[in-house]
Write a protein that holds these residues in place. Structure first.
Motif, PDB file in Angstrom:
ATOM      1  N   ARG A   7       1.183  -1.309   0.165  1.00 13.08           N
ATOM      2  CA  ARG A   7       0.093  -0.026   0.119  1.00 13.08           C
ATOM      3  C   ARG A   7       1.063   1.365   0.023  1.00 13.08           C
ATOM      4  N   GLU A   8       1.832   1.324   1.055  1.00 10.31           N
ATOM      5  CA  GLU A   8       2.510   2.571   1.006  1.00 10.31           C
ATOM      6  C   GLU A   8       3.394   2.745  -0.314  1.00 10.31           C
ATOM      7  N   TRP A   9       4.047   1.612  -0.853  1.00 12.03           N
ATOM      8  CA  TRP A   9       4.850   1.771  -1.944  1.00 12.03           C
ATOM      9  C   TRP A   9       4.137   2.133  -3.202  1.00 12.03           C
ATOM     10  N   VAL A  10       2.787   1.600  -3.581  1.00 11.35           N
ATOM     11  CA  VAL A  10       2.264   2.057  -4.639  1.00 11.35           C
ATOM     12  C   VAL A  10       1.725   3.426  -4.445  1.00 11.35           C
ATOM     13  N   GLU A  11       1.217   3.905  -3.358  1.00 16.07           N
ATOM     14  CA  GLU A  11       0.423   5.177  -2.997  1.00 16.07           C
ATOM     15  C   GLU A  11       1.651   6.196  -2.966  1.00 16.07           C
ATOM     16  N   TYR A  12       2.744   5.786  -2.496  1.00 20.55           N
ATOM     17  CA  TYR A  12       4.081   6.881  -2.943  1.00 20.55           C
ATOM     18  C   TYR A  12       4.400   7.131  -4.078  1.00 20.55           C
ATOM     19  N   HIS A  13       4.508   5.972  -4.805  1.00 21.47           N
ATOM     20  CA  HIS A  13       4.955   6.342  -6.323  1.00 21.47           C
ATOM     21  C   HIS A  13       3.570   7.014  -7.232  1.00 21.47           C
ATOM     22  N   SER A  14       2.489   6.432  -6.838  1.00 25.08           N
ATOM     23  CA  SER A  14       1.519   7.235  -7.473  1.00 25.08           C
ATOM     24  C   SER A  14       1.573   8.763  -7.454  1.00 25.08           C
ATOM     25  N   TRP A  15       1.812   9.048  -6.084  1.00 23.00           N
ATOM     26  CA  TRP A  15       1.920  10.681  -5.506  1.00 23.00           C
ATOM     27  C   TRP A  15       2.971  11.174  -6.405  1.00 23.00           C
ATOM     28  N   LEU A  16       4.018  10.429  -6.591  1.00 17.47           N
ATOM     29  CA  LEU A  16       5.196  10.812  -7.518  1.00 17.47           C
ATOM     30  C   LEU A  16       4.895  10.945  -8.694  1.00 17.47           C
ATOM     31  N   GLY A  17       3.632  10.478  -9.275  1.00 16.75           N
ATOM     32  CA  GLY A  17       3.428  10.592 -10.709  1.00 16.75           C
ATOM     33  C   GLY A  17       3.429   9.621 -11.500  1.00 16.75           C
ATOM     34  N   PHE A  18       3.629   8.290 -11.016  1.00 15.02           N
ATOM     35  CA  PHE A  18       3.481   7.141 -11.761  1.00 15.02           C
ATOM     36  C   PHE A  18       1.934   6.884 -12.162  1.00 15.02           C
ATOM     37  N   ASP A  19       1.664   6.533 -13.376  1.00 14.97           N
ATOM     38  CA  ASP A  19       0.111   6.172 -13.623  1.00 14.97           C
ATOM     39  C   ASP A  19      -0.186   4.990 -13.706  1.00 14.97           C
ATOM     40  N   GLU A  20       0.677   4.094 -13.838  1.00 14.59           N
ATOM     41  CA  GLU A  20       0.584   2.526 -14.062  1.00 14.59           C
ATOM     42  C   GLU A  20       1.666   1.857 -13.292  1.00 14.59           C
ATOM     43  N   PHE A  21       1.139   0.534 -12.475  1.00 18.82           N
ATOM     44  CA  PHE A  21       1.911  -0.270 -11.870  1.00 18.82           C
ATOM     45  C   PHE A  21       1.441  -2.002 -12.651  1.00 18.82           C
ATOM     46  N   HIS A  22       2.658  -2.344 -12.854  1.00 16.91           N
ATOM     47  CA  HIS A  22       2.485  -3.915 -13.573  1.00 16.91           C
ATOM     48  C   HIS A  22       3.153  -4.616 -12.694  1.00 16.91           C
ATOM     49  N   VAL A  23       2.382  -5.368 -11.571  1.00 12.50           N
ATOM     50  CA  VAL A  23       2.993  -6.106 -10.697  1.00 12.50           C
ATOM     51  C   VAL A  23       2.824  -7.697 -10.981  1.00 12.50           C
ATOM     52  N   ILE A  24       3.998  -8.428 -11.098  1.00  8.45           N
ATOM     53  CA  ILE A  24       4.016  -9.800 -11.188  1.00  8.45           C
ATOM     54  C   ILE A  24       4.223 -10.472 -10.000  1.00  8.45           C
ATOM     55  N   LEU A  25       3.233 -11.188  -9.425  1.00 10.35           N
ATOM     56  CA  LEU A  25       3.300 -11.940  -8.305  1.00 10.35           C
ATOM     57  C   LEU A  25       3.675 -13.265  -8.500  1.00 10.35           C
ATOM     58  N   ASP A  26       5.164 -13.606  -7.941  1.00  8.38           N
ATOM     59  CA  ASP A  26       5.664 -14.806  -8.035  1.00  8.38           C
ATOM     60  C   ASP A  26       5.303 -15.998  -7.058  1.00  8.38           C
ATOM     61  N   ASN A  27       4.487 -16.791  -7.614  1.00  6.29           N
ATOM     62  CA  ASN A  27       3.806 -17.735  -6.757  1.00  6.29           C
ATOM     63  C   ASN A  27       3.600 -17.305  -5.257  1.00  6.29           C
ATOM     64  N   PRO A  28       2.397 -16.421  -5.322  1.00  5.16           N
ATOM     65  CA  PRO A  28       2.258 -15.394  -4.042  1.00  5.16           C
ATOM     66  C   PRO A  28       1.986 -16.365  -2.868  1.00  5.16           C
ATOM     67  N   ILE A  29       2.284 -15.994  -1.459  1.00  3.70           N
ATOM     68  CA  ILE A  29       2.076 -16.758  -0.346  1.00  3.70           C
ATOM     69  C   ILE A  29       1.402 -15.946   0.730  1.00  3.70           C
ATOM     70  N   ASP A  30       0.821 -14.872  -0.012  1.00  9.24           N
ATOM     71  CA  ASP A  30       0.005 -13.865   0.992  1.00  9.24           C
ATOM     72  C   ASP A  30      -1.038 -13.463   0.301  1.00  9.24           C
ATOM     73  N   ASP A  31      -1.697 -12.298   1.020  1.00  6.84           N
ATOM     74  CA  ASP A  31      -2.870 -11.616   0.165  1.00  6.84           C
ATOM     75  C   ASP A  31      -2.452 -10.419  -0.748  1.00  6.84           C
ATOM     76  N   SER A  32      -1.348 -10.331  -1.176  1.00  3.86           N
ATOM     77  CA  SER A  32      -0.838  -9.414  -1.940  1.00  3.86           C
ATOM     78  C   SER A  32      -1.745  -8.962  -3.253  1.00  3.86           C
ATOM     79  N   GLU A  33      -2.250  -9.956  -3.768  1.00  6.02           N
ATOM     80  CA  GLU A  33      -3.343  -9.716  -4.877  1.00  6.02           C
ATOM     81  C   GLU A  33      -4.399  -9.002  -4.588  1.00  6.02           C
ATOM     82  N   HIS A  34      -5.106  -9.323  -3.408  1.00  5.03           N
ATOM     83  CA  HIS A  34      -6.228  -8.693  -2.929  1.00  5.03           C
ATOM     84  C   HIS A  34      -5.802  -7.251  -2.446  1.00  5.03           C
ATOM     85  N   VAL A  35      -4.654  -6.759  -1.729  1.00  6.24           N
ATOM     86  CA  VAL A  35      -4.428  -5.624  -1.502  1.00  6.24           C
ATOM     87  C   VAL A  35      -4.188  -4.715  -2.395  1.00  6.24           C
ATOM     88  N   LEU A  36      -3.773  -5.204  -3.638  1.00  8.49           N
ATOM     89  CA  LEU A  36      -3.401  -4.534  -4.932  1.00  8.49           C
ATOM     90  C   LEU A  36      -5.038  -4.194  -5.630  1.00  8.49           C
TER      91      LEU A  36
END
Length: 275
Positions: free
Chosen positions: A28-57
């Motif tokens: 959350r902090e990482w995406v919100e910070y870089h969105s505030w910095l002006g990035f308008d797209e995030f492409h996140v590859i979840l490598d065999n996820p082991i938590d709820d990262s997909e839900h958070v995103l």
């Protein structure tokens, strides 16, 4: 002949491409910070996820587009291993894959870097076909910092080369409270003069932002691709790296108080506020 500027206007897309595994508390902090910095797209590859990262995103409320790509298990994972054991396992893995690594001709040192060179180039190819825009490949423990209130468009509109590099500064990341934002907790970093004295490649360690049309073929996660580049002075733009020191990381003093990111951006310290 006049020097070309790689701009094309302020309406270009600015994308961050990353691979992630087990990073749900940081996302959350990482995406919100870089969105505030002006990035308008995030492409996140979840490598065999082991938590709820997909839900958070998928439930983050930011103006940026978030693309989530979930990859199944592939080869070995070293979750929870101590530094020396991880190094030993990686060395055995390299010996078993010497021919394949030599054939690829890429800086592959372990199963993670192998997966990076399998997954990231395919994503970069898609952006290369768009032609207009900029892409950065950084990790979830890395933050691009632009002092003085700058935004990422200030960097790309001023660029004279198709590749812009940010020098790396490691931060003291010990004794972290996972319930609190990273940027507010950790403000002590390496000094540039100590990094230069250390040398051994640490003085030139970078992450980059690259024009879409210059992003392939991928050469490394640091430079992204080969070719003309410029490196920003740290007071213009730099990379803050929040990672617990491990094997191969120099033991340098965290002697500089750097609150550039912490003072510029504040995120709620309620760990449940994104749910």
């Amino acid at each position: 002949m006049a020097q070309r500027k790689y701009t094309g206007g302020l309406d270009l897309q600015h994308t961050i491409l990353t691979m992630s595994r087990g990073d749900a508390p940081r996302l959350r902090e990482w995406v919100e910070y870089h969105s505030w910095l002006g990035f308008d797209e995030f492409h996140v590859i979840l490598d065999n996820p082991i938590d709820d990262s997909e839900h958070v995103l998928r439930i983050l409320n930011v103006p940026a587009k978030i693309t989530v790509e979930v990859r199944p298990a592939l080869d070995e994972y070293y979750d929870g291993l101590a530094g020396e054991e991880k190094l030993s396992r990686a060395q055995v893995w390299r010996e078993l894959h010497l021919d394949r690594i030599a054939e690829w001709g890429l800086p592959i040192v372990d199963p993670l870097s192998m997966r990076q060179y399998l997954y990231l180039p395919a994503a970069l190819n898609k952006y290369a076909l768009r032609g207009e825009g900029w892409v950065s490949v950084i990790d979830v423990d890395e933050f691009i910092v632009l002092p003085g209130g700058r935004k990422i468009t200030d960097v790309t509109t001023a660029a004279k080369m198709p590749r812009v590099r940010f020098l790396n500064f490691n931060f003291d990341f010990k004794e972290r409270d996972p319930a609190r934002p990273i940027l507010q907790q950790h403000t002590q970093r390496w000094a540039r003069e100590d990094i230069v004295a250390q040398g051994q490649g640490w003085d030139t360690r970078v992450k980059s932002i690259v024009r879409y049309d210059a992003a392939v073929p991928m050469a490394s996660v640091h430079g992204i691709s080969r070719g003309w580049f410029e490196t920003l002075e740290p007071e213009i733009g730099r990379l803050h790296h929040y990672k617990v020191s491990g094997h191969g990381v120099p033991v340098l003093p965290f002697c500089v108080e750097d609150r550039a990111a912490a003072d510029a951006f504040r995120v709620s310290e309620d760990p449940h506020s994104h749910l």
